[in-house]
Design a protein around this motif. Structure first.
Motif, PDB file in Angstrom:
ATOM      1  N   GLY A 232       1.018  -1.241  -0.319  1.00 49.28           N
ATOM      2  CA  GLY A 232      -0.314  -0.358  -0.568  1.00 49.28           C
ATOM      3  C   GLY A 232       0.849   1.107   0.036  1.00 49.28           C
ATOM      4  O   GLY A 232       1.809   1.215   0.618  1.00 49.28           O
ATOM      5  N   GLY A 233       0.072   2.603  -0.172  1.00 49.24           N
ATOM      6  CA  GLY A 233       1.196   3.896  -0.575  1.00 49.24           C
ATOM      7  C   GLY A 233       1.472   4.058   0.516  1.00 49.24           C
ATOM      8  O   GLY A 233       2.641   4.613   0.760  1.00 49.24           O
ATOM      9  N   ALA A 234       1.199   4.020   2.258  1.00 48.47           N
ATOM     10  CA  ALA A 234       1.453   4.237   2.719  1.00 48.47           C
ATOM     11  C   ALA A 234       2.978   3.694   3.370  1.00 48.47           C
ATOM     12  O   ALA A 234       3.546   3.958   4.140  1.00 48.47           O
ATOM     13  CB  ALA A 234       0.192   3.874   3.945  1.00 48.47           C
ATOM     14  N   ASP A 235       2.402   1.902   2.992  1.00 49.16           N
ATOM     15  CA  ASP A 235       3.631   1.805   3.597  1.00 49.16           C
ATOM     16  C   ASP A 235       5.391   1.134   2.588  1.00 49.16           C
ATOM     17  O   ASP A 235       5.975   0.684   2.683  1.00 49.16           O
ATOM     18  CB  ASP A 235       3.003   0.295   3.960  1.00 49.16           C
ATOM     19  N   LEU A 236       5.045   1.949   1.626  1.00 50.55           N
ATOM     20  CA  LEU A 236       6.090   2.047   0.283  1.00 50.55           C
ATOM     21  C   LEU A 236       7.972   2.452   1.075  1.00 50.55           C
ATOM     22  O   LEU A 236       8.289   1.217   0.662  1.00 50.55           O
ATOM     23  CB  LEU A 236       5.002   3.005  -0.590  1.00 50.55           C
ATOM     24  N   ALA A 255      -4.005  -1.079 -10.321  1.00 54.08           N
ATOM     25  CA  ALA A 255      -5.142  -1.029 -11.189  1.00 54.08           C
ATOM     26  C   ALA A 255      -6.014  -0.726  -9.771  1.00 54.08           C
ATOM     27  O   ALA A 255      -5.499  -2.024  -9.135  1.00 54.08           O
ATOM     28  CB  ALA A 255      -5.852  -1.381 -12.208  1.00 54.08           C
ATOM     29  N   GLY A 256      -6.953  -0.223  -9.424  1.00 58.62           N
ATOM     30  CA  GLY A 256      -8.220  -0.627  -8.394  1.00 58.62           C
ATOM     31  C   GLY A 256      -8.003  -0.287  -7.146  1.00 58.62           C
ATOM     32  O   GLY A 256      -7.215   1.136  -7.165  1.00 58.62           O
ATOM     33  N   GLU A 257      -8.436  -0.407  -6.206  1.00 53.47           N
ATOM     34  CA  GLU A 257      -9.235   1.099  -4.601  1.00 53.47           C
ATOM     35  C   GLU A 257      -7.259   0.807  -4.290  1.00 53.47           C
ATOM     36  O   GLU A 257      -6.917  -0.093  -3.771  1.00 53.47           O
ATOM     37  CB  GLU A 257      -9.733   0.134  -3.835  1.00 53.47           C
ATOM     38  N   GLY A 258      -7.088   2.102  -4.066  1.00 55.19           N
ATOM     39  CA  GLY A 258      -6.152   3.032  -2.941  1.00 55.19           C
ATOM     40  C   GLY A 258      -5.256   2.994  -3.876  1.00 55.19           C
ATOM     41  O   GLY A 258      -4.963   2.201  -4.884  1.00 55.19           O
ATOM     42  N   PRO A 259      -4.338   3.820  -3.785  1.00 56.17           N
ATOM     43  CA  PRO A 259      -2.847   3.633  -3.475  1.00 56.17           C
ATOM     44  C   PRO A 259      -2.433   2.654  -3.387  1.00 56.17           C
ATOM     45  O   PRO A 259      -1.837   1.950  -2.144  1.00 56.17           O
ATOM     46  CB  PRO A 259      -2.558   4.606  -3.540  1.00 56.17           C
ATOM     47  N   ARG A 260      -2.377   1.309  -3.803  1.00 51.15           N
ATOM     48  CA  ARG A 260      -1.073   0.126  -3.875  1.00 51.15           C
ATOM     49  C   ARG A 260      -0.447  -0.439  -5.018  1.00 51.15           C
ATOM     50  O   ARG A 260      -0.528   0.225  -6.200  1.00 51.15           O
ATOM     51  CB  ARG A 260      -2.460  -0.804  -4.058  1.00 51.15           C
ATOM     52  N   HIS A 261       1.169  -0.583  -4.847  1.00 54.82           N
ATOM     53  CA  HIS A 261       2.429  -0.576  -5.560  1.00 54.82           C
ATOM     54  C   HIS A 261       2.358  -1.854  -6.301  1.00 54.82           C
ATOM     55  O   HIS A 261       2.210  -2.939  -4.898  1.00 54.82           O
ATOM     56  CB  HIS A 261       3.300   0.694  -4.722  1.00 54.82           C
ATOM     57  N   ALA A 262       3.143  -2.534  -7.261  1.00 51.93           N
ATOM     58  CA  ALA A 262       3.161  -3.693  -7.342  1.00 51.93           C
ATOM     59  C   ALA A 262       4.690  -3.549  -7.767  1.00 51.93           C
ATOM     60  O   ALA A 262       5.033  -1.830  -7.947  1.00 51.93           O
ATOM     61  CB  ALA A 262       3.070  -4.458  -8.594  1.00 51.93           C
ATOM     62  N   VAL A 263       5.847  -4.122  -7.202  1.00 54.92           N
ATOM     63  CA  VAL A 263       7.462  -3.811  -6.806  1.00 54.92           C
ATOM     64  C   VAL A 263       8.725  -4.711  -7.028  1.00 54.92           C
ATOM     65  O   VAL A 263       7.743  -6.128  -6.699  1.00 54.92           O
ATOM     66  CB  VAL A 263       7.276  -3.242  -5.018  1.00 54.92           C
ATOM     67  N   GLN A 264       9.475  -4.636  -8.360  1.00 55.10           N
ATOM     68  CA  GLN A 264      10.181  -5.437  -8.606  1.00 55.10           C
ATOM     69  C   GLN A 264      11.697  -5.218  -8.029  1.00 55.10           C
ATOM     70  O   GLN A 264      12.147  -4.208  -8.403  1.00 55.10           O
ATOM     71  CB  GLN A 264       9.697  -5.628 -10.095  1.00 55.10           C
ATOM     72  N   VAL A 265      12.613  -6.393  -7.357  1.00 53.32           N
ATOM     73  CA  VAL A 265      13.377  -5.703  -7.585  1.00 53.32           C
ATOM     74  C   VAL A 265      14.350  -6.963  -7.358  1.00 53.32           C
ATOM     75  O   VAL A 265      14.449  -8.557  -6.955  1.00 53.32           O
ATOM     76  CB  VAL A 265      13.663  -5.422  -5.849  1.00 53.32           C
ATOM     77  N   VAL A 266      15.619  -7.102  -8.588  1.00 57.59           N
ATOM     78  CA  VAL A 266      16.614  -7.842  -8.094  1.00 57.59           C
ATOM     79  C   VAL A 266      17.673  -8.018  -7.066  1.00 57.59           C
ATOM     80  O   VAL A 266      18.570  -7.047  -6.754  1.00 57.59           O
ATOM     81  CB  VAL A 266      17.350  -7.996  -9.924  1.00 57.59           C
ATOM     82  N   CYS A 267      17.665  -8.849  -6.235  1.00 58.37           N
ATOM     83  CA  CYS A 267      18.148  -8.935  -5.230  1.00 58.37           C
ATOM     84  C   CYS A 267      19.790  -9.833  -4.789  1.00 58.37           C
ATOM     85  O   CYS A 267      19.470 -10.825  -6.110  1.00 58.37           O
ATOM     86  CB  CYS A 267      17.589  -9.912  -3.460  1.00 58.37           C
ATOM     87  N   HIS A 268      21.054  -9.371  -5.120  1.00 55.53           N
ATOM     88  CA  HIS A 268      21.646  -9.494  -4.480  1.00 55.53           C
ATOM     89  C   HIS A 268      22.564 -10.271  -3.417  1.00 55.53           C
ATOM     90  O   HIS A 268      23.607 -10.550  -2.859  1.00 55.53           O
ATOM     91  CB  HIS A 268      23.533  -8.490  -5.313  1.00 55.53           C
ATOM     92  N   GLU A 269      21.679 -10.750  -2.016  1.00 55.38           N
ATOM     93  CA  GLU A 269      21.768 -10.883  -1.139  1.00 55.38           C
ATOM     94  C   GLU A 269      20.751 -12.081  -0.688  1.00 55.38           C
ATOM     95  O   GLU A 269      19.597 -12.252  -1.603  1.00 55.38           O
ATOM     96  CB  GLU A 269      21.517  -9.698   0.242  1.00 55.38           C
ATOM     97  N   PRO A 270      20.931 -13.422   0.172  1.00 58.93           N
ATOM     98  CA  PRO A 270      19.770 -14.723   0.284  1.00 58.93           C
ATOM     99  C   PRO A 270      18.541 -13.365   0.713  1.00 58.93           C
ATOM    100  O   PRO A 270      19.017 -12.615   1.593  1.00 58.93           O
ATOM    101  CB  PRO A 270      20.596 -15.149   1.441  1.00 58.93           C
ATOM    102  N   VAL A 271      18.018 -14.456   0.143  1.00 59.62           N
ATOM    103  CA  VAL A 271      15.808 -13.726   1.150  1.00 59.62           C
ATOM    104  C   VAL A 271      15.463 -15.339   1.299  1.00 59.62           C
ATOM    105  O   VAL A 271      14.997 -15.710  -0.144  1.00 59.62           O
ATOM    106  CB  VAL A 271      15.616 -12.779  -0.813  1.00 59.62           C
TER     107      VAL A 271
END
Ligand code: ATP
Ligand code: ZN
Length: 297
Positions: A232-236, A255-271
């Motif tokens: 959600g936008g507030a926690d981004l 798209a959809g209710e409230g400001p929400r985001h999709a995040v994509q990131v390449v991590c170089h550390e163990p996840v």
């Protein structure tokens, strides 16, 4: 053997624990070889880089003599030989390769009361690594007798050759099967890419650099993961601040209710689970971790 000055040679273990992973690594670096009939020397078809298939213990010496420029050995073999009292090979550990992990450990009979290095004083320790063990004993101010054995070190106490052993351990299963317990880890080992000193002006220096860059690429991909989630936008901002080390995150509006985001990131550390749980606590949801197959940066 005559060597054209423009071809590089890399030595790997012919058959053993490091062989398959070493071959895989070179293949991932885009190297292909035509195998000769004696299977000792393989001609490189994609780059002027040839392959030598030998016993791992011979690799430091071959590099030292200039027979080859690079090699893959366990750190245990590299360090043992560079600690040799005479004619030690000059060897540089260029890259940690992340496979063949094990440790060189001192083990004592299970019923032994081990309280510290001083417990070893005056005892007989069997090992195939006299230089590493000798160095460790000296640094701990302990004088003990080293019995050099080339193989089946773990049965030495049962045979009465020595009371204790110093040997490679990965799971500890072999020690347990021989009623031994591990008491000191004297070296953490894994496969390493080693090389000799490069002469200034040597044409093969560029080739060596090119290979090192490809190895770096392969290692980086192996450690990289694609992390995807929604927030959600507030926690981004809070969630972005928690991301493992990696590339620039891509943030898209959903798209959809409230400001929400999709995040994509390449991590170089163990996840792992703890990282994912922290991200979730901070507001991320629908977390996905995907392997990365290839990367060109
Ligand atoms: P060679 O015939 O080439 O001399 P080797 O018997 O000395 O082979 P391997 O047993 O194939 O060697 O081990 C090669 C390397 O694999 C070791 O030097 C070490 O770095 C690594 N290794 C990883 N796990 C273990 C393990 N549990 N025991 C021994 N070596 C291990
Ligand atoms: Zn060996």
């Amino acid at each position: 053997m005559t060597r054209p000055r423009d071809r590089l040679r890399i030595a790997i273990q012919k058959s053993g624990r490091l062989s398959e992973k070493s071959q895989e690594l070179l293949a991932s670096c885009g190297l292909k070889f035509r195998q000769s009939r004696d299977k000792l020397f393989c001609f490189g078809e994609t780059l002027p880089v040839d392959l030598l298939l030998v016993r791992d213990d011979d690799i430091p010496g071959l590099i030292h003599q200039g027979v080859c420029e690079l090699g893959i050995v366990g750190r245990n073999v590299a360090r043992e030989q560079t600690l040799a009292p005479s004619d030690a090979p000059v060897l540089e550990e260029l890259r940690d390769l992340g496979f063949g992990r094990c440790r060189l450990s001192i083990a004592v009979p299970q019923e032994d009361d081990y309280t510290g290095p001083e417990t070893l004083a005056g005892r007989r320790i069997a090992t195939s690594y006299p230089n590493l063990l000798g160095d460790w004993l000296r640094r701990h101010g302990v004088s003990a007798e080293i019995v050099v054995l080339n193989g089946s070190v773990e049965i030495a106490p049962r045979l009465g050759t020595a009371e204790l052993i110093c040997d490679l351990v990965s799971t500890g299963g072999t020690l347990a099967a021989n009623q031994l317990k591990e008491v000191e880890n004297i070296l953490d080992s894994q496969a390493v890419l080693v090389g000799g000193a490069v002469e200034p002006g040597d044409e093969r220096a560029d080739l060596r650099e090119l290979l090192l860059r490809r190895v770096d690429g392969v290692i980086r991909v192996r450690e990289s993961k694609l992390l995807m989630f929604q927030v959600g936008g507030a926690d981004l901002d809070a969630v972005l601040a928690l991301l493992p080390r990696g590339g620039e995150p891509m943030v898209a509006m959903l798209a959809g209710e409230g400001p929400r985001h999709a995040v994509q990131v390449v991590c170089h550390e163990p996840v792992g689970w703890p990282q994912l749980e922290n991200l979730k606590k901070a507001g991320a949801s629908q977390l996905l971790v995907l392997p990365v197959e290839q990367m060109l940066q």
